[in-house]
Design an enzyme around this catalytic site. Structure first.
Site, mmCIF file in Angstrom:
data_model
loop_
_atom_site.group_PDB
_atom_site.id
_atom_site.type_symbol
_atom_site.label_atom_id
_atom_site.label_comp_id
_atom_site.label_asym_id
_atom_site.label_seq_id
_atom_site.Cartn_x
_atom_site.Cartn_y
_atom_site.Cartn_z
ATOM 1 N N CYS A 1 0.836 -1.209 0.000
ATOM 2 C CA CYS A 1 0.000 0.000 0.000
ATOM 3 C C CYS A 1 0.871 1.260 0.000
ATOM 4 C CB CYS A 1 -0.908 -0.025 1.236
ATOM 5 S SG CYS A 1 -1.988 1.415 1.332
ATOM 6 N N CYS B 1 1.145 4.648 7.090
ATOM 7 C CA CYS B 1 0.404 4.596 8.350
ATOM 8 C C CYS B 1 1.287 3.814 9.322
ATOM 9 C CB CYS B 1 -0.936 3.889 8.184
ATOM 10 S SG CYS B 1 -1.946 4.544 6.828
ATOM 11 N N CYS C 1 0.756 0.119 10.367
ATOM 12 C CA CYS C 1 0.244 -0.878 9.420
ATOM 13 C C CYS C 1 1.320 -1.711 8.719
ATOM 14 C CB CYS C 1 -0.623 -0.195 8.362
ATOM 15 S SG CYS C 1 -1.457 -1.428 7.309
ATOM 16 N N CYS D 1 -16.469 -9.157 6.331
ATOM 17 C CA CYS D 1 -15.775 -7.888 6.066
ATOM 18 C C CYS D 1 -14.555 -8.154 5.198
ATOM 19 C CB CYS D 1 -15.295 -7.259 7.368
ATOM 20 S SG CYS D 1 -16.529 -7.222 8.666
ATOM 21 N N CYS E 1 -19.388 -5.914 4.542
ATOM 22 C CA CYS E 1 -18.685 -4.664 4.833
ATOM 23 C C CYS E 1 -17.374 -4.694 4.071
ATOM 24 C CB CYS E 1 -18.427 -4.554 6.339
ATOM 25 S SG CYS E 1 -17.585 -3.033 6.829
ATOM 26 N N CYS F 1 -19.100 2.287 9.429
ATOM 27 C CA CYS F 1 -18.337 1.523 10.415
ATOM 28 C C CYS F 1 -17.059 2.308 10.639
ATOM 29 C CB CYS F 1 -18.029 0.122 9.886
ATOM 30 S SG CYS F 1 -16.923 -0.811 10.966
ATOM 31 N N ARG G 1 -17.339 -2.793 18.525
ATOM 32 C CA ARG G 1 -16.650 -4.052 18.206
ATOM 33 C C ARG G 1 -15.296 -4.131 18.912
ATOM 34 N NH1 ARG G 1 -17.128 -3.796 13.004
ATOM 35 N NH2 ARG G 1 -19.200 -4.703 13.207
HETATM 36 N N1 SAM Z 1 -6.506 0.631 3.415
HETATM 37 C C1 SAM Z 1 -7.760 0.863 4.006
HETATM 38 C C2 SAM Z 1 -7.751 1.971 5.025
HETATM 39 O O1 SAM Z 1 -6.709 2.267 5.595
HETATM 40 O O2 SAM Z 1 -8.821 2.545 5.255
HETATM 41 C C3 SAM Z 1 -8.373 -0.385 4.611
HETATM 42 C C4 SAM Z 1 -7.515 -1.384 5.357
HETATM 43 S S1 SAM Z 1 -6.756 -0.793 6.866
HETATM 44 C C5 SAM Z 1 -5.646 -2.119 7.214
HETATM 45 C C6 SAM Z 1 -8.082 -0.877 8.040
HETATM 46 C C7 SAM Z 1 -7.799 -0.453 9.449
HETATM 47 O O3 SAM Z 1 -7.059 -1.460 10.128
HETATM 48 C C8 SAM Z 1 -6.978 0.782 9.701
HETATM 49 O O4 SAM Z 1 -7.699 1.964 9.565
HETATM 50 C C9 SAM Z 1 -6.554 0.603 11.141
HETATM 51 O O5 SAM Z 1 -7.495 1.209 12.003
HETATM 52 C C10 SAM Z 1 -6.562 -0.907 11.314
HETATM 53 N N2 SAM Z 1 -5.199 -1.443 11.540
HETATM 54 C C11 SAM Z 1 -4.231 -1.579 10.633
HETATM 55 N N3 SAM Z 1 -3.105 -2.080 11.187
HETATM 56 C C12 SAM Z 1 -3.373 -2.256 12.494
HETATM 57 C C13 SAM Z 1 -2.601 -2.732 13.605
HETATM 58 N N4 SAM Z 1 -1.334 -3.102 13.461
HETATM 59 N N5 SAM Z 1 -3.197 -2.784 14.813
HETATM 60 C C14 SAM Z 1 -4.495 -2.399 14.954
HETATM 61 N N6 SAM Z 1 -5.264 -1.944 13.950
HETATM 62 C C15 SAM Z 1 -4.710 -1.859 12.733
HETATM 63 FE FE1 SF4 Z 2 -2.668 1.233 3.485
HETATM 64 FE FE2 SF4 Z 2 -2.487 0.065 5.858
HETATM 65 FE FE3 SF4 Z 2 -2.767 2.709 5.708
HETATM 66 FE FE4 SF4 Z 2 -4.862 1.071 5.022
HETATM 67 S S1 SF4 Z 2 -3.943 1.325 7.049
HETATM 68 S S2 SF4 Z 2 -4.112 2.889 3.910
HETATM 69 S S3 SF4 Z 2 -3.686 -0.660 4.146
HETATM 70 S S4 SF4 Z 2 -0.999 1.510 4.956
#
Ligand code: SAM
Ligand code: SF4
Ligand code: DTB
Length: 328
Positions: free
Chosen positions: A60, A64, A67, A105, A137, A197, A269
């Site tokens: 991606c 973040c 992530c 989801c 979802c 959500c 949740r």
């Molecule tokens: N890329 C899209 C986005 O960011 O909206 C969807 C997938 S993203 C992985 C969905 C959510 O997963 C993120 O907004 C975050 O809140 C959660 N998330 C990701 N990595 C995480 C982690 N290591 N621990 C807890 N929550 C996490």
């Molecule tokens: Fe990409 Fe992870 Fe950020 Fe979602 S949370 S936008 S998958 S880097």
């Protein structure tokens, strides 16, 4: 329909100070109040099982800090995967349904949705999941109004898009998009008539005030988000937050209770990070108002609670079997 007794609890004008004060109540008072609100709005025996699947994993472009799927963190060990085949996704959805899931989801490691084959495949997956009789979802990143409408047309139940934290703390965690970008997508979701959500993550180094500030923004939505995932950071080696300690179970309980009180009708949740909680701590989260979990052995890329352990958790919630001795 709102019952007259419920009305005073459905507020959109909570202040961050008020929410901090609720969050910091003596623990037993906080849990008692959250449970009272929970019972006023919900059947406490109704705990939703949501199954989660990553339909496109890793690579991606967003940055973040929490992530593992961000392409920015090359040290992370992750099996990247392109878009899954629709049939394979629907086979897993059917399995989830057979195991008792209520909602399916699907998450994609995209910064935003682009029109084309990938999005068309998601629309087909949504139609297929709905045809199985499951709620659907998806979480696909940023979205335009017309894309939200097409998802609605395919039968999507809810769109997941988290605020993650407070606007003040957000720039220390995410550098490639703004809080306003997130809010714009949420507005498109609502305008299309999709359920929203939306929740966040605790344990990233934020203060209680940041957690309360995020809840204040969620509560200002009218209507409130229909579901609110509360995630605890799952620290993943190779990400900037990979060395953080997992949060204390009581912090999880406090955040869930505060969410339950300010968002009384929402499904709260108990999301990522649940696997570090023992059975009793998870039940305490449910007493404090959690009424949904992610069910299944993996979240998107990290381990969740094993299905047999969740079956034991649900068995513990149910009345003891008739004739079974309490001493056995
Ligand atoms: N890329 C899209 C986005 O960011 O909206 C969807 C997938 S993203 C992985 C969905 C959510 O997963 C993120 O907004 C975050 O809140 C959660 N998330 C990701 N990595 C995480 C982690 N290591 N621990 C807890 N929550 C996490
Ligand atoms: Fe990409 Fe992870 Fe950020 Fe979602 S949370 S936008 S998958 S880097
Ligand atoms: C949400 O709030 N939590 C889920 C879901 N929405 C998409 C994702 C949790 C991801 C945890 C890290 C991982 O497994 O990659």
């Amino acid at each position: 329909m709102t019952h007259p007794e419920q009305g005073p609890f459905l507020r959109h004008d909570w202040t961050t100070d008020e929410i901090v004060a609720i969050h910091d109540l003596p623990l037993l008072d906080l849990i008692a109040e959250a449970n009272r609100v929970h019972r006023l709005f919900h059947d406490v025996s109704d705990v939703q099982k949501a199954s989660l699947l990553s339909i496109k994993t890793g690579g991606c472009p967003e940055d973040c800090a929490y992530c593992p799927q961000s392409a920015h963190y090359r040290e992370v060990r992750l099996d990247k995967a392109g878009m899954m085949e629709t049939e394979a996704v629907l086979a897993l959805a059917a399995r989830a349904k057979a195991l008792g899931a209520d909602r399916f989801c699907m998450g994609a490691a995209w910064r935003n949705v682009r029109d084309g084959a990938g999005f068309d495949a998601v629309l087909a997956m949504v139609r297929g999941v709905r045809a199985l009789g499951l709620e659907a979802c998806v979480t696909l990143g940023m979205l335009t109004a017309s894309q939200a409408e097409r998802l609605k047309g395919a039968g999507l139940t809810a769109y997941n898009h988290n605020l993650d934290t407070s606007p003040e703390f957000y720039p220390t965690i995410v550098t490639t998009r703004t809080y306003e970008d997130r809010l714009a997508t949420l507005r498109a979701v609502r305008a299309a008539g999709l359920q929203m959500c939306c929740g966040g993550i605790i344990g990233m180094g934020e203060a209680v005030r940041d957690r309360a500030s995020m809840l204040q923004i969620l509560a200002a939505f009218d209507p409130h988000p229909e579901s609110v995932p509360i995630n605890a950071l799952v620290p993943v080696a190779g990400t900037p937050l990979g060395q953080r300690k997992t949060i204390d179970a009581i912090d999880f309980v406090r955040m869930i209770a505060a969410a339950r009180i300010v968002l009384p009708a929402a499904r709260v949740r108990l999301s990522a990070g649940r696997s570090v909680l023992n059975r009793e701590a998870q039940i305490l989260c449910m007493v404090a108002g959690a009424n949904s979990i992610f069910y299944g052995e993996t979240l998107l890329t990290t381990p969740n609670v094993a299905e047999y352990e969740d079956d034991a958790l649900f068995a513990a919630l149910a009345p003891p079997r008739a004739g079974k001795s309490v001493h056995s």
